[in-house]
Design a protein around this motif. Sequence first.
Motif, short mmCIF file in Angstrom:
data_model
loop_
_atom_site.label_atom_id
_atom_site.label_comp_id
_atom_site.label_asym_id
_atom_site.label_seq_id
_atom_site.Cartn_x
_atom_site.Cartn_y
_atom_site.Cartn_z
N LEU A 119 -57.89 -41.60 -15.99
CA LEU A 119 -58.75 -42.20 -15.03
C LEU A 119 -59.27 -41.28 -14.06
O LEU A 119 -60.03 -41.63 -13.17
CB LEU A 119 -57.81 -43.15 -14.39
N ARG A 120 -58.99 -40.11 -14.39
CA ARG A 120 -59.63 -38.90 -13.44
C ARG A 120 -59.31 -39.03 -12.07
O ARG A 120 -60.18 -38.83 -11.09
CB ARG A 120 -60.94 -38.95 -13.58
N GLU A 121 -57.88 -39.64 -11.70
CA GLU A 121 -57.58 -39.63 -10.44
C GLU A 121 -57.10 -38.29 -9.88
O GLU A 121 -56.71 -37.28 -10.58
CB GLU A 121 -56.32 -40.66 -10.37
N ARG A 122 -57.33 -38.06 -8.65
CA ARG A 122 -57.00 -36.96 -8.15
C ARG A 122 -55.51 -36.94 -7.38
O ARG A 122 -55.30 -38.04 -6.74
CB ARG A 122 -57.94 -36.55 -6.79
N LEU A 123 -54.53 -35.90 -7.55
CA LEU A 123 -53.21 -35.97 -6.92
C LEU A 123 -53.31 -35.20 -5.72
O LEU A 123 -53.51 -34.19 -5.66
CB LEU A 123 -52.20 -35.59 -8.01
N ARG A 124 -52.36 -35.56 -4.85
CA ARG A 124 -52.04 -34.89 -3.59
C ARG A 124 -50.81 -34.09 -4.00
O ARG A 124 -50.29 -33.89 -4.96
CB ARG A 124 -51.42 -36.08 -2.62
N ARG A 125 -50.86 -33.04 -3.29
CA ARG A 125 -49.58 -31.82 -3.51
C ARG A 125 -48.33 -32.24 -3.80
O ARG A 125 -47.67 -31.90 -4.56
CB ARG A 125 -49.77 -30.97 -2.25
N ALA A 126 -47.90 -33.49 -3.10
CA ALA A 126 -46.50 -33.88 -3.26
C ALA A 126 -46.59 -34.57 -4.81
O ALA A 126 -45.53 -34.52 -5.15
CB ALA A 126 -46.40 -35.12 -2.15
N GLN A 127 -47.49 -35.21 -5.17
CA GLN A 127 -47.54 -35.74 -6.53
C GLN A 127 -47.46 -34.68 -7.52
O GLN A 127 -46.77 -34.79 -8.38
CB GLN A 127 -48.81 -36.64 -6.52
N TRP A 128 -48.23 -33.71 -7.43
CA TRP A 128 -48.07 -32.38 -8.21
C TRP A 128 -46.85 -31.82 -8.31
O TRP A 128 -46.10 -31.43 -9.26
CB TRP A 128 -49.18 -31.45 -7.84
N ALA A 129 -46.13 -31.83 -6.98
CA ALA A 129 -44.79 -31.33 -6.87
C ALA A 129 -43.68 -32.22 -7.92
O ALA A 129 -43.04 -31.82 -8.42
CB ALA A 129 -44.59 -31.31 -5.56
N ALA A 130 -43.79 -33.58 -7.37
CA ALA A 130 -43.10 -34.41 -8.30
C ALA A 130 -43.15 -34.21 -9.99
O ALA A 130 -42.25 -34.25 -10.58
CB ALA A 130 -43.55 -35.83 -7.92
N LEU A 131 -44.60 -34.01 -10.32
CA LEU A 131 -44.66 -33.78 -11.74
C LEU A 131 -44.17 -32.70 -12.29
O LEU A 131 -43.47 -32.38 -13.40
CB LEU A 131 -46.21 -33.99 -11.97
N GLY A 132 -44.21 -31.51 -11.35
CA GLY A 132 -43.70 -30.22 -11.70
C GLY A 132 -42.14 -30.30 -11.78
O GLY A 132 -41.33 -29.93 -12.82
N VAL A 133 -41.39 -30.91 -10.86
CA VAL A 133 -39.70 -31.32 -10.91
C VAL A 133 -39.51 -32.11 -12.26
O VAL A 133 -38.65 -31.67 -12.81
CB VAL A 133 -39.30 -31.84 -9.39
N GLY A 134 -40.48 -33.16 -12.43
CA GLY A 134 -39.98 -34.04 -13.49
C GLY A 134 -40.19 -32.91 -14.87
O GLY A 134 -39.26 -33.22 -15.74
N ALA A 135 -41.09 -32.19 -14.99
CA ALA A 135 -41.27 -31.18 -16.31
C ALA A 135 -40.01 -30.52 -16.46
O ALA A 135 -39.60 -30.24 -17.28
CB ALA A 135 -42.40 -30.43 -15.99
N LEU A 136 -39.74 -30.04 -15.02
CA LEU A 136 -38.41 -28.85 -15.29
C LEU A 136 -37.11 -29.72 -15.78
O LEU A 136 -36.29 -29.44 -16.37
CB LEU A 136 -38.04 -28.57 -13.65
N ALA A 137 -37.12 -31.04 -15.10
CA ALA A 137 -36.20 -31.79 -15.61
C ALA A 137 -35.87 -32.09 -17.18
O ALA A 137 -34.90 -31.99 -17.62
CB ALA A 137 -36.15 -33.42 -14.98
N VAL A 138 -37.09 -32.43 -17.68
CA VAL A 138 -37.05 -32.35 -19.32
C VAL A 138 -36.77 -31.04 -19.81
O VAL A 138 -36.20 -31.27 -20.88
CB VAL A 138 -38.70 -32.85 -19.46
N ALA A 139 -37.03 -29.98 -19.22
CA ALA A 139 -36.52 -28.74 -19.79
C ALA A 139 -35.11 -28.77 -19.63
O ALA A 139 -34.39 -28.21 -20.92
CB ALA A 139 -37.27 -27.75 -19.18
N VAL A 140 -34.53 -28.87 -18.62
CA VAL A 140 -33.04 -29.04 -18.60
C VAL A 140 -32.36 -29.79 -19.44
O VAL A 140 -31.44 -29.31 -20.20
CB VAL A 140 -32.55 -29.20 -17.17
N LEU A 141 -32.97 -30.95 -19.58
CA LEU A 141 -32.35 -31.99 -20.45
C LEU A 141 -32.72 -31.70 -21.82
O LEU A 141 -31.68 -31.84 -22.75
CB LEU A 141 -32.89 -33.34 -20.37
N THR A 142 -33.69 -30.89 -22.15
CA THR A 142 -33.79 -30.47 -23.64
C THR A 142 -32.65 -29.32 -23.90
O THR A 142 -32.22 -29.35 -25.26
CB THR A 142 -35.05 -29.68 -23.80
N VAL A 143 -32.28 -28.32 -23.11
CA VAL A 143 -31.22 -27.51 -23.18
C VAL A 143 -29.98 -28.00 -23.48
O VAL A 143 -29.33 -27.92 -24.34
CB VAL A 143 -31.34 -26.31 -22.02
N ASP A 144 -29.74 -29.16 -22.70
CA ASP A 144 -28.65 -29.85 -22.82
C ASP A 144 -28.35 -30.72 -24.06
O ASP A 144 -27.17 -30.56 -24.87
CB ASP A 144 -28.52 -30.92 -21.55
#
Length: 286
Positions: A119-144
Motif C-alpha cells: 500500500l506504499r504506506e510510510r512508517l514512523r521511526r518507532a514502527q521501523w524499530a518494532a519491525l527491526g526488533v521483530g526481525a531480530l526475534a525471528v533470528a533468535v528463534l531460528t537459532v533456538d
Amino acid sequence: MNQLRLGYLYGVGAYLIWGFFPIYLKLLRPAGPVEILAHRILWSVAFVALLLAATRHAGFLRKLARRPRALAGIGLAAALIAVNWGTYIYGVNSDRVVETALGYFINPLVSVLFGVLVLRERLRRAQWAALGVGALAVAVLTVDYGRLPWLALTLAFSFAGYGLVKKQLALPATEGLFVESAVLALPALAYLGWLSARGDSTFGHVSAGHTALLVLAGAATAIPLLLFAGAANRLPLSTVGMLQYLAPILQLGCGVLIFHEPMPPARLAGFALVWLALVVFTADAL
C-alpha cells in the motif's frame, strides 16, 4: 447496554474463542489436519447459509456475481485463509501450539510490512524499530529451533495477506465468509469423498461425540468471525488492536500450561523480543 460495552463483549468473546481453539482442535483427533480442514470448510458453508437465509441477505450474492474482480479477490482470500486454517490445524495437532501462538504475535508486524510493500504506506521511526526488533526475534528463534519457524511465519504471512485482501474487498462479514467457504467447498467435498472411498474417513467411525464435534467446526469457525465483525463496527481501531493480543496469549498458555510444550530460555528470549516489538508498535499506534 450501550454500543461501546457491547463492542467490548463481542471483541473479548471472539478472542476468547480463538484463544482456546487449540483445545477444541485436539478433541478432533484422530482426524488428520486436511480432513479437519475439509469439514471446517463444509460446515462453515452450511452454518453461514442458514444465517443468510434467516436474515434474508441472500440478495447480496446476486450483486456479487456481477463483479468479476471481486470474485477473483474472494478466490485469493479463500486460498489464503485455507492455508492459514490448514497450517494452524497441523501445528496444533503436531504439538506445536507454542509456535502457532508465535505466528499470531508476529502477525501485526507483518501487516505493517505489507502496508509498506503493497500500500506504499510510510512508517514512523518507532514502527521501523518494532519491525527491526521483530526481525531480530525471528533470528533468535531460528537459532533456538535450528530452523526457520516456518509454521509461525506461514500463519503470520497468510493471515496478514488475508486481512489485506479483505480490506480491499470491503465485504460484509457474513456474506464474505460464505462466499470464501463456498469457493473451497467443492475441493473439500471431493477430498472427503476420496477419503471415505479409501476407508480412511473418521467421520461417523470414531464416536457420536467426535462426529458432532466435526459438524460443530462450522459454527466454531463462523461465530468468532461474526463477533469480531461486531466488535470492529463498535470499537476504535486501537482498541481492537489491543484486544487481538488476547488470543495468542491464551494460545501460548494452552501450549505451555495445558499441553506442556517446552519453553527453553532461548525460545523465551525470542518471544520476549516479539513482545517488545509489539509494545513499541502498540504504544506508537496509541
